[in-house]
Motif scaffolding. Structure first.
Motif, PDB file in Angstrom:
ATOM      1  N   LYS A  17       0.821  -1.216   0.000  1.00  0.00           N
ATOM      2  CA  LYS A  17       0.000   0.000   0.000  1.00  0.00           C
ATOM      3  C   LYS A  17       0.853   1.264   0.000  1.00  0.00           C
ATOM      4  O   LYS A  17       0.321   2.365  -0.004  1.00  0.00           O
ATOM      5  CB  LYS A  17      -0.934   0.024   1.214  1.00  0.00           C
ATOM      6  N   ALA A  18       2.176   1.117  -0.018  1.00  0.00           N
ATOM      7  CA  ALA A  18       3.081   2.275   0.101  1.00  0.00           C
ATOM      8  C   ALA A  18       2.838   3.309  -0.993  1.00  0.00           C
ATOM      9  O   ALA A  18       2.807   4.507  -0.712  1.00  0.00           O
ATOM     10  CB  ALA A  18       4.530   1.816   0.093  1.00  0.00           C
ATOM     11  N   ALA A  19       2.662   2.885  -2.227  1.00  0.00           N
ATOM     12  CA  ALA A  19       2.458   3.832  -3.329  1.00  0.00           C
ATOM     13  C   ALA A  19       1.161   4.621  -3.120  1.00  0.00           C
ATOM     14  O   ALA A  19       1.123   5.841  -3.325  1.00  0.00           O
ATOM     15  CB  ALA A  19       2.430   3.100  -4.663  1.00  0.00           C
ATOM     16  N   GLN A  20       0.119   3.937  -2.702  1.00  0.00           N
ATOM     17  CA  GLN A  20      -1.165   4.593  -2.458  1.00  0.00           C
ATOM     18  C   GLN A  20      -1.043   5.611  -1.314  1.00  0.00           C
ATOM     19  O   GLN A  20      -1.554   6.726  -1.406  1.00  0.00           O
ATOM     20  CB  GLN A  20      -2.216   3.528  -2.137  1.00  0.00           C
ATOM     21  N   ILE A  21      -0.346   5.226  -0.254  1.00  0.00           N
ATOM     22  CA  ILE A  21      -0.127   6.130   0.884  1.00  0.00           C
ATOM     23  C   ILE A  21       0.676   7.348   0.441  1.00  0.00           C
ATOM     24  O   ILE A  21       0.319   8.486   0.749  1.00  0.00           O
ATOM     25  CB  ILE A  21       0.584   5.393   2.035  1.00  0.00           C
ATOM     26  N   ASN A  22       1.755   7.117  -0.290  1.00  0.00           N
ATOM     27  CA  ASN A  22       2.598   8.229  -0.733  1.00  0.00           C
ATOM     28  C   ASN A  22       1.856   9.172  -1.670  1.00  0.00           C
ATOM     29  O   ASN A  22       2.088  10.381  -1.639  1.00  0.00           O
ATOM     30  CB  ASN A  22       3.882   7.705  -1.377  1.00  0.00           C
ATOM     31  N   ASN A  23       0.965   8.648  -2.507  1.00  0.00           N
ATOM     32  CA  ASN A  23       0.163   9.512  -3.382  1.00  0.00           C
ATOM     33  C   ASN A  23      -0.730  10.433  -2.560  1.00  0.00           C
ATOM     34  O   ASN A  23      -0.852  11.624  -2.862  1.00  0.00           O
ATOM     35  CB  ASN A  23      -0.679   8.683  -4.349  1.00  0.00           C
ATOM     36  N   ILE A  24      -1.357   9.886  -1.532  1.00  0.00           N
ATOM     37  CA  ILE A  24      -2.221  10.700  -0.664  1.00  0.00           C
ATOM     38  C   ILE A  24      -1.390  11.741   0.080  1.00  0.00           C
ATOM     39  O   ILE A  24      -1.765  12.916   0.154  1.00  0.00           O
ATOM     40  CB  ILE A  24      -3.017   9.813   0.312  1.00  0.00           C
ATOM     41  N   LEU A  25      -0.251  11.331   0.622  1.00  0.00           N
ATOM     42  CA  LEU A  25       0.612  12.276   1.329  1.00  0.00           C
ATOM     43  C   LEU A  25       1.099  13.380   0.395  1.00  0.00           C
ATOM     44  O   LEU A  25       1.206  14.546   0.792  1.00  0.00           O
ATOM     45  CB  LEU A  25       1.789  11.558   1.977  1.00  0.00           C
ATOM     46  N   ILE A  51       4.188  15.588  11.204  1.00  0.00           N
ATOM     47  CA  ILE A  51       3.850  16.833  11.876  1.00  0.00           C
ATOM     48  C   ILE A  51       3.075  17.625  10.827  1.00  0.00           C
ATOM     49  O   ILE A  51       3.560  17.801   9.698  1.00  0.00           O
ATOM     50  CB  ILE A  51       5.098  17.628  12.312  1.00  0.00           C
ATOM     51  N   VAL A  52       1.876  18.063  11.178  1.00  0.00           N
ATOM     52  CA  VAL A  52       1.015  18.731  10.202  1.00  0.00           C
ATOM     53  C   VAL A  52       0.523  20.073  10.725  1.00  0.00           C
ATOM     54  O   VAL A  52       0.450  20.290  11.937  1.00  0.00           O
ATOM     55  CB  VAL A  52      -0.207  17.847   9.834  1.00  0.00           C
ATOM     56  N   GLU A  53       0.182  20.953   9.790  1.00  0.00           N
ATOM     57  CA  GLU A  53      -0.480  22.208  10.112  1.00  0.00           C
ATOM     58  C   GLU A  53      -1.574  22.427   9.083  1.00  0.00           C
ATOM     59  O   GLU A  53      -1.318  22.412   7.873  1.00  0.00           O
ATOM     60  CB  GLU A  53       0.478  23.390  10.083  1.00  0.00           C
ATOM     61  N   GLY A  54      -2.796  22.603   9.567  1.00  0.00           N
ATOM     62  CA  GLY A  54      -3.914  22.840   8.664  1.00  0.00           C
ATOM     63  C   GLY A  54      -5.195  23.007   9.453  1.00  0.00           C
ATOM     64  O   GLY A  54      -5.199  22.955  10.681  1.00  0.00           O
ATOM     65  N   THR A  55      -6.278  23.205   8.729  1.00  0.00           N
ATOM     66  CA  THR A  55      -7.574  23.282   9.394  1.00  0.00           C
ATOM     67  C   THR A  55      -7.980  21.879   9.826  1.00  0.00           C
ATOM     68  O   THR A  55      -7.459  20.879   9.305  1.00  0.00           O
ATOM     69  CB  THR A  55      -8.647  23.863   8.457  1.00  0.00           C
ATOM     70  N   THR A  56      -8.905  21.802  10.740  1.00  0.00           N
ATOM     71  CA  THR A  56      -9.379  20.478  11.168  1.00  0.00           C
ATOM     72  C   THR A  56     -10.011  19.738   9.996  1.00  0.00           C
ATOM     73  O   THR A  56      -9.888  18.511   9.908  1.00  0.00           O
ATOM     74  CB  THR A  56     -10.364  20.587  12.345  1.00  0.00           C
ATOM     75  N   SER A  61      -9.586  15.296   6.386  1.00  0.00           N
ATOM     76  CA  SER A  61      -9.638  14.726   5.044  1.00  0.00           C
ATOM     77  C   SER A  61      -8.423  13.833   4.788  1.00  0.00           C
ATOM     78  O   SER A  61      -8.551  12.731   4.239  1.00  0.00           O
ATOM     79  CB  SER A  61      -9.704  15.850   4.014  1.00  0.00           C
ATOM     80  N   LEU A  62      -7.255  14.303   5.194  1.00  0.00           N
ATOM     81  CA  LEU A  62      -6.026  13.509   5.057  1.00  0.00           C
ATOM     82  C   LEU A  62      -6.142  12.196   5.818  1.00  0.00           C
ATOM     83  O   LEU A  62      -5.920  11.121   5.254  1.00  0.00           O
ATOM     84  CB  LEU A  62      -4.823  14.311   5.565  1.00  0.00           C
ATOM     85  N   THR A  63      -6.501  12.277   7.087  1.00  0.00           N
ATOM     86  CA  THR A  63      -6.559  11.047   7.898  1.00  0.00           C
ATOM     87  C   THR A  63      -7.684  10.130   7.429  1.00  0.00           C
ATOM     88  O   THR A  63      -7.549   8.909   7.474  1.00  0.00           O
ATOM     89  CB  THR A  63      -6.719  11.372   9.393  1.00  0.00           C
ATOM     90  N   GLY A  64      -8.775  10.715   6.953  1.00  0.00           N
ATOM     91  CA  GLY A  64      -9.877   9.901   6.444  1.00  0.00           C
ATOM     92  C   GLY A  64      -9.482   9.105   5.213  1.00  0.00           C
ATOM     93  O   GLY A  64      -9.785   7.912   5.108  1.00  0.00           O
ATOM     94  N   ARG A  65      -8.803   9.768   4.279  1.00  0.00           N
ATOM     95  CA  ARG A  65      -8.362   9.055   3.072  1.00  0.00           C
ATOM     96  C   ARG A  65      -7.358   7.961   3.400  1.00  0.00           C
ATOM     97  O   ARG A  65      -7.428   6.865   2.858  1.00  0.00           O
ATOM     98  CB  ARG A  65      -7.785  10.037   2.056  1.00  0.00           C
TER      99      ARG A  65
END
Length: 84
Positions: A17-25, A51-56, A61-65
């Motif tokens: 799943k590494a490629a899929q994870i890296n695409n999302i990141l 370490i992230v900075e953004g709106t909730t 959205s990042l963690t959901g995907r």
């Protein structure tokens, strides 16, 4: 919208799943301040910390995907303090 700083922990049980994870990141690259990945070969898994900075909404959205990928677990913790 208020921005927050936080951490996202990702446990990857399926290296395929590494490629899929890296695409999302990559899609959320503007949120990522820092990234550390550690392969734990003896246990056949990997751990990625962000370490992230953004709106909730953005971080959610990042963690959901990421969390929708089979074999991937995601947890996040955000600061209560907003960043302007």
């Amino acid at each position: 919208m208020a921005r927050r700083i936080g951490v996202v922990g990702i446990v990857v049980e399926d290296r395929n799943k590494a490629a899929q994870i890296n695409n999302i990141l990559s899609d959320f690259g503007d949120l990522v301040i820092g990234r550390m990945g550690v392969p734990y070969r003896d246990k056949e898994l990997s751990v990625i910390s962000l370490i992230v900075e953004g709106t909730t909404d953005q971080i959610g959205s990042l963690t959901g995907r990421l969390g929708n990928i089979k074999g991937v677990q995601v947890k996040s913790a955000l600061s209560n303090k907003t960043i302007s």
